[in-house]
Scaffold this motif. Structure first.
Motif, PDB file in Angstrom:
ATOM      1  N   VAL A   1      71.410  48.077  16.206  1.00  0.00           N
ATOM      2  CA  VAL A   1      72.723  47.952  16.845  1.00  0.00           C
ATOM      3  C   VAL A   1      73.546  46.943  16.060  1.00  0.00           C
ATOM      4  O   VAL A   1      73.165  45.777  15.942  1.00  0.00           O
ATOM      5  N   ASP A   2      74.630  47.436  15.473  1.00  0.00           N
ATOM      6  CA  ASP A   2      75.597  46.574  14.798  1.00  0.00           C
ATOM      7  C   ASP A   2      76.949  47.252  14.968  1.00  0.00           C
ATOM      8  O   ASP A   2      77.217  48.289  14.357  1.00  0.00           O
ATOM      9  N   LEU A   3      77.760  46.695  15.831  1.00  0.00           N
ATOM     10  CA  LEU A   3      79.064  47.303  16.100  1.00  0.00           C
ATOM     11  C   LEU A   3      80.191  46.473  15.491  1.00  0.00           C
ATOM     12  O   LEU A   3      81.353  46.608  15.877  1.00  0.00           O
ATOM     13  N   SER A   4      79.853  45.646  14.519  1.00  0.00           N
ATOM     14  CA  SER A   4      80.842  44.753  13.914  1.00  0.00           C
ATOM     15  C   SER A   4      81.970  45.520  13.227  1.00  0.00           C
ATOM     16  O   SER A   4      83.061  45.001  13.043  1.00  0.00           O
ATOM     17  N   TRP A   5      81.728  46.745  12.847  1.00  0.00           N
ATOM     18  CA  TRP A   5      82.702  47.560  12.115  1.00  0.00           C
ATOM     19  C   TRP A   5      83.724  48.225  13.040  1.00  0.00           C
ATOM     20  O   TRP A   5      84.758  48.695  12.578  1.00  0.00           O
ATOM     21  N   THR A   6      83.413  48.275  14.338  1.00  0.00           N
ATOM     22  CA  THR A   6      84.266  49.075  15.228  1.00  0.00           C
ATOM     23  C   THR A   6      85.725  48.610  15.297  1.00  0.00           C
ATOM     24  O   THR A   6      86.627  49.455  15.349  1.00  0.00           O
ATOM     25  N   PRO A   7      86.001  47.293  15.275  1.00  0.00           N
ATOM     26  CA  PRO A   7      87.422  46.896  15.360  1.00  0.00           C
ATOM     27  C   PRO A   7      88.245  47.354  14.162  1.00  0.00           C
ATOM     28  O   PRO A   7      89.478  47.366  14.222  1.00  0.00           O
ATOM     29  N   ARG A   8      87.579  47.745  13.073  1.00  0.00           N
ATOM     30  CA  ARG A   8      88.328  48.133  11.872  1.00  0.00           C
ATOM     31  C   ARG A   8      88.603  49.632  11.820  1.00  0.00           C
ATOM     32  O   ARG A   8      89.127  50.141  10.833  1.00  0.00           O
ATOM     33  N   VAL A   9      88.199  50.359  12.864  1.00  0.00           N
ATOM     34  CA  VAL A   9      88.359  51.826  12.851  1.00  0.00           C
ATOM     35  C   VAL A   9      89.778  52.208  13.290  1.00  0.00           C
ATOM     36  O   VAL A   9      90.164  51.948  14.424  1.00  0.00           O
ATOM     37  N   PRO A  10      90.556  52.826  12.394  1.00  0.00           N
ATOM     38  CA  PRO A  10      91.909  53.227  12.802  1.00  0.00           C
ATOM     39  C   PRO A  10      91.892  54.424  13.757  1.00  0.00           C
ATOM     40  O   PRO A  10      92.719  54.520  14.652  1.00  0.00           O
ATOM     41  N   ARG A  11      90.954  55.362  13.536  1.00  0.00           N
ATOM     42  CA  ARG A  11      90.924  56.569  14.372  1.00  0.00           C
ATOM     43  C   ARG A  11      89.507  56.786  14.898  1.00  0.00           C
ATOM     44  O   ARG A  11      88.664  57.376  14.214  1.00  0.00           O
ATOM     45  N   PRO A  12      89.224  56.366  16.108  1.00  0.00           N
ATOM     46  CA  PRO A  12      87.868  56.568  16.647  1.00  0.00           C
ATOM     47  C   PRO A  12      87.458  58.040  16.689  1.00  0.00           C
ATOM     48  O   PRO A  12      86.268  58.337  16.669  1.00  0.00           O
ATOM     49  N   ASP A  13      88.422  58.947  16.710  1.00  0.00           N
ATOM     50  CA  ASP A  13      88.046  60.374  16.766  1.00  0.00           C
ATOM     51  C   ASP A  13      87.593  60.902  15.407  1.00  0.00           C
ATOM     52  O   ASP A  13      87.292  62.084  15.276  1.00  0.00           O
TER      53      ASP A  13
ATOM     54  N   SER B   1      65.554  48.545  20.546  1.00  0.00           N
ATOM     55  CA  SER B   1      64.896  49.314  21.612  1.00  0.00           C
ATOM     56  C   SER B   1      65.763  50.509  21.987  1.00  0.00           C
ATOM     57  O   SER B   1      66.959  50.570  21.668  1.00  0.00           O
ATOM     58  N   LEU B   2      65.153  51.446  22.687  1.00  0.00           N
ATOM     59  CA  LEU B   2      65.920  52.611  23.148  1.00  0.00           C
ATOM     60  C   LEU B   2      67.086  52.187  24.029  1.00  0.00           C
ATOM     61  O   LEU B   2      68.198  52.724  23.920  1.00  0.00           O
ATOM     62  N   GLU B   3      66.817  51.228  24.903  1.00  0.00           N
ATOM     63  CA  GLU B   3      67.864  50.757  25.817  1.00  0.00           C
ATOM     64  C   GLU B   3      69.041  50.195  25.027  1.00  0.00           C
ATOM     65  O   GLU B   3      70.203  50.480  25.337  1.00  0.00           O
ATOM     66  N   GLU B   4      68.716  49.415  23.987  1.00  0.00           N
ATOM     67  CA  GLU B   4      69.799  48.816  23.179  1.00  0.00           C
ATOM     68  C   GLU B   4      70.598  49.894  22.451  1.00  0.00           C
ATOM     69  O   GLU B   4      71.826  49.828  22.365  1.00  0.00           O
ATOM     70  N   ARG B   5      69.904  50.880  21.924  1.00  0.00           N
ATOM     71  CA  ARG B   5      70.608  51.952  21.206  1.00  0.00           C
ATOM     72  C   ARG B   5      71.542  52.711  22.147  1.00  0.00           C
ATOM     73  O   ARG B   5      72.696  52.998  21.814  1.00  0.00           O
ATOM     74  N   LEU B   6      71.009  53.044  23.331  1.00  0.00           N
ATOM     75  CA  LEU B   6      71.819  53.842  24.251  1.00  0.00           C
ATOM     76  C   LEU B   6      72.957  53.005  24.849  1.00  0.00           C
ATOM     77  O   LEU B   6      74.045  53.524  25.114  1.00  0.00           O
ATOM     78  N   GLN B   7      72.703  51.712  25.046  1.00  0.00           N
ATOM     79  CA  GLN B   7      73.774  50.843  25.525  1.00  0.00           C
ATOM     80  C   GLN B   7      74.879  50.768  24.476  1.00  0.00           C
ATOM     81  O   GLN B   7      76.070  50.820  24.797  1.00  0.00           O
ATOM     82  N   ALA B   8      74.485  50.685  23.208  1.00  0.00           N
ATOM     83  CA  ALA B   8      75.475  50.665  22.125  1.00  0.00           C
ATOM     84  C   ALA B   8      76.257  51.973  22.085  1.00  0.00           C
ATOM     85  O   ALA B   8      77.485  51.978  21.874  1.00  0.00           O
ATOM     86  N   ALA B   9      75.537  53.073  22.291  1.00  0.00           N
ATOM     87  CA  ALA B   9      76.212  54.377  22.303  1.00  0.00           C
ATOM     88  C   ALA B   9      77.239  54.417  23.427  1.00  0.00           C
ATOM     89  O   ALA B   9      78.362  54.917  23.261  1.00  0.00           O
ATOM     90  N   ARG B  10      76.858  53.864  24.563  1.00  0.00           N
ATOM     91  CA  ARG B  10      77.783  53.870  25.696  1.00  0.00           C
ATOM     92  C   ARG B  10      79.012  52.990  25.397  1.00  0.00           C
ATOM     93  O   ARG B  10      80.152  53.350  25.714  1.00  0.00           O
ATOM     94  N   THR B  11      78.762  51.851  24.772  1.00  0.00           N
ATOM     95  CA  THR B  11      79.875  50.965  24.400  1.00  0.00           C
ATOM     96  C   THR B  11      80.853  51.709  23.489  1.00  0.00           C
ATOM     97  O   THR B  11      82.077  51.623  23.647  1.00  0.00           O
TER      98      THR B  11
END
Lengths: 368, 324
Positions: free
Chosen positions: A175-187, A210-220
């Motif tokens: 889980v590393d979502l550090s890149w998400t704020p730089r996404v111009p088009r999430p689609d 863990s599976l929980e962490e991966r799925l929580q990240a997916a949900r985020t």
């Protein structure tokens, strides 16, 4: 010093090719790994032979083509995505990992010539703006495992904001979502996680989230407007697999809704014949490697077809019951398996590559 | 070490032939017995003084023949350490054709006296083995197995290559497979396949090899009346393969049965070339003239009309049956 995630803790030495010394990406990585021993070397010095027990990170320029088709065969249906080649090897240690057979060593290779990489992508994607591309960085490495060092996915998503004809998949087990704020088009970005039965994650996927962490990240990510992808690959045949995969699917149902998901792949564990010996030697706990594997039509060892169909049918039925049926596809499977499990073959709906392209672009039909 | 120049004549009864350095005991062959009887002893044996008598260091087969002939024995006296006595015995027997069992017996003697590195680099070449080769590695690994496997190796019933799968087993598993090597003499391929399939079947199911053997009906084969050793090994190997590949074995068995029924009374042979990855079958026939070709054509028509084709083509289409 940047706080490093646990999966990077084994990196103990940096090797730097002389031609990569002045690259901005090199400066970034060195800045995030201060204090580690560094060996500068000539570009022509051959492969790094690190004597230590930990991991080595090799910063070097890549001279080949960065964008290339996924090496699937025509005998089985390939998802037809394009690989954006950002580096090789992975700091985690999954017992079944195909990279053990692809590469002779465990050295983590990072291509530092990011500008060459982006220039090649620019040329390719600009050539025909009406042509759609589905690309991913998770073929020869985990897409996000080195993100804390390289920030490369962040650079890439920002760069691809100029190309609405390109959809990028970032496939990972951490889980590393550090890149998400730089996404111009999430689609146009598909965060993706590999999933497995809890026992497999616990015993065969050392160093991963863990599976929980991966799925929580997916949900985020889903809450932030991304469609996510899930990959049941490799599906492992082990005692108790039914209960294990049922638990994972229940967790998916608890965390995600069908509209959050672009696609879900199902891929049975398959391997080059020599990988079985490597796994048995390196990972004696990996009993699954002694399953009923037979040579497939592409020369890779595959679980006996009725056993694959049994597992696929089990997973597909439960995922379909939760509404994920339209998102399902098989990675590298035959018409016989498609028909037996899903009652249709890719040829009947215009081909797997096209179907996934449509799903990746949010259901927009390809005009080409 | 000293070896006397003088040759002495000793009564055969005065020589004790039980030193551990005589690690390759064996019956003398007919040609040696004939030669000693007709021509006499030309090569003295080696002995060391032991109390009032002597202990044999080399020449056990010559001593046995001369004892039978009731003749005294020509001998040279040696004074040597245990290591030197072993090397003397080895060098005087170097011309014999060596088996893995003989090599192991020699290593077992030297194992008490030398390090593994010395065994590999010094003793192995004396027995025709490369220090870098697989055989010396397997021989040294054999020392990690229970001693109960040694007689089977030394008698040739169990090939050296079996040490590799055996070494991956637990002590309990090793004891469980031991009875299969008590009397049956296994070829290299059969032994390695048998042990590997049992071991892999166990690991795949998270069971022990002992449980696979106990549940799979292996032990009754050992006491089955009227079964030749060769048939027993064939049956055991087939059972092991069925344990290792249960679903594949069931499909193959049924495919062979259906294929035979479909092709019964014809010269055709039916096989499944893709290991059930596809429904495809191959029909082959060999013809050597217009007459056989004509008959094969008629046979083909007959085969095509068989009602069993649907079952054969659909054999692998259903999900696997749960294992019995």
């Amino acid at each position: 010093m940047t706080h490093l995630p646990a999966h990077l803790a084994a990196i103990e030495h940096i090797y730097l090719d002389r031609s990569a010394r002045d690259e901005p990406l090199t400066a970034r990585v060195l800045d995030r790994l201060p204090g580690l021993p560094l060996t500068e070397r000539e570009d022509e010095a051959g492969p790094v032979e690190h004597p230590g027990t930990g991991q080595a990170l090799w910063l070097r320029r890549f001279k080949g083509r960065f964008l290339r088709p996924c090496p699937g065969t025509r005998i089985y249906h390939c998802c037809a995505y394009q690989i954006a080649h950002i580096g090789e090897n992975c700091p985690m240690s999954c017992t079944y990992c195909i990279l053990q057979a692809y590469f002779q060593d465990r050295t983590l290779k990072v291509w530092t010539n990011r500008d060459d990489f982006l220039e090649e992508l620019d040329r390719t994607f600009s050539e025909d703006p009406t042509r759609r591309w589905r690309i991913g960085t998770g073929e020869f490495t985990d897409s996000l495992a080195l993100e804390a060092l390289t920030g490369l996915s962040g650079d890439l998503v920002e760069f691809l904001g100029r190309f609405p004809n390109v959809c990028l998949e970032l496939k990972s087990k951490i889980v590393d979502l550090s890149w998400t704020p730089r996404v111009p088009r999430p689609d146009r970005v598909l965060p993706a996680w590999s999933l497995n039965a809890p026992q497999i994650v616990a015993t065969q996927e050392q160093g991963t989230a863990s599976l929980e962490e991966r799925l929580q990240a997916a949900r985020t990510c889903a809450d932030a407007g991304f469609k996510v992808c899930l990959h049941f690959d490799p599906i492992i045949h082990f005692p108790g697999w039914q209960e294990g995969y049922s638990r994972t699917i229940k967790m998916i149902g608890d965390m995600l809704a069908p509209e959050h998901v672009a696609y879900i792949s199902l891929g049975s564990f398959r391997h080059m014949p020599e990988l079985a010996g490597i796994i048995a030697r390196r990972h004696p706990q990996a009993g699954y490697v002694h399953g009923e594997f037979v040579p497939g039509l592409d020369g890779k060892m595959r679980l006996l077809r009725p056993l694959r169909v049994e597992q696929f049918t089990f997973l597909a039925a439960r995922l379909t019951a939760l509404g994920f049926g339209p998102a399902l596809y098989f990675c590298m499977e035959s018409d016989e398996v498609w028909r037996a499990v899903l009652g249709r073959t890719p040829g009947e709906f215009g081909g797997l590559g096209r179907y996934l392209m449509d799903r990746a672009f949010g259901g927009e039909r390809d005009s080409g | 070490m000293t070896v006397s120049d003088a040759v002495i004549l000793i009564p055969a009864q005065a020589i004790e032939a039980s030193s551990p350095c005589l690690f390759w005991p064996g019956e003398p062959d007919e040609s040696l017995a004939f030669s000693l009887a007709r021509l006499g002893q030309m090569e003295p044996v080696l002995v060391e003084r032991q109390g009032e008598g002597f202990s044999l260091v080399a020449g056990a087969r010559r001593l046995a023949v001369l004892t039978d002939l009731g003749r005294p024995v020509l001998a040279r006296e040696v004074e040597a350490t245990d290591l030197e006595k072993g090397l003397l015995y080895l060098s005087t027997n170097a011309a014999r054709p060596l088996t893995d069992g003989m090599r192991f017996a020699a290593l077992r003697y030297f194992h008490m006296l030398l390090t593994e590195s010395e065994l590999t680099n010094f003793v192995a070449p004396l027995m025709g083995l490369s220090p870098q080769g697989r055989d010396i590695r397997l021989l040294l690994a054999w020392f990690n197995l229970p001693d109960a496997f040694d007689p089977a190796l030394m008698s040739g019933r169990l090939p050296l290559a079996a040490g590799e799968p055996l070494s991956r087993m637990t002590r309990e598993e090793q004891e469980a497979v031991l009875p299969f090597f008590a009397t049956l003499a296994w070829s290299r391929g059969s032994a390695v396949n048998f042990l590997t399939w049992i071991l892999e079947a166990a690991r795949a199911r998270e069971m022990s090899a002992s449980e696979i053997l106990a549940q799979g009906g292996f032990y009754p084969i050992l006491s089955e009346e009227g079964l030749s050793p060769k048939d027993a090994i064939t049956a055991l190997t087939a059972l092991a393969r069925a344990a290792r590949y249960p679903a594949l074995f069931r499909l193959e068995t049924e495919a062979v049965r259906l294929g035979r029924e479909i092709c019964a009374g014809t010269a055709f042979r039916l096989t499944r070339p893709d290991q059930f990855e596809t429904p495809a079958v191959e029909l082959t026939v060999r013809v050597a003239g217009p007459g056989p070709l004509s008959r094969a054509t008629a046979d083909f028509q007959k085969i095509a009309a068989s009602p069993l084709w649907d079952r054969l083509f659909n054999l692998a289409e259903a999900p696997a049956e749960p294992e019995a």
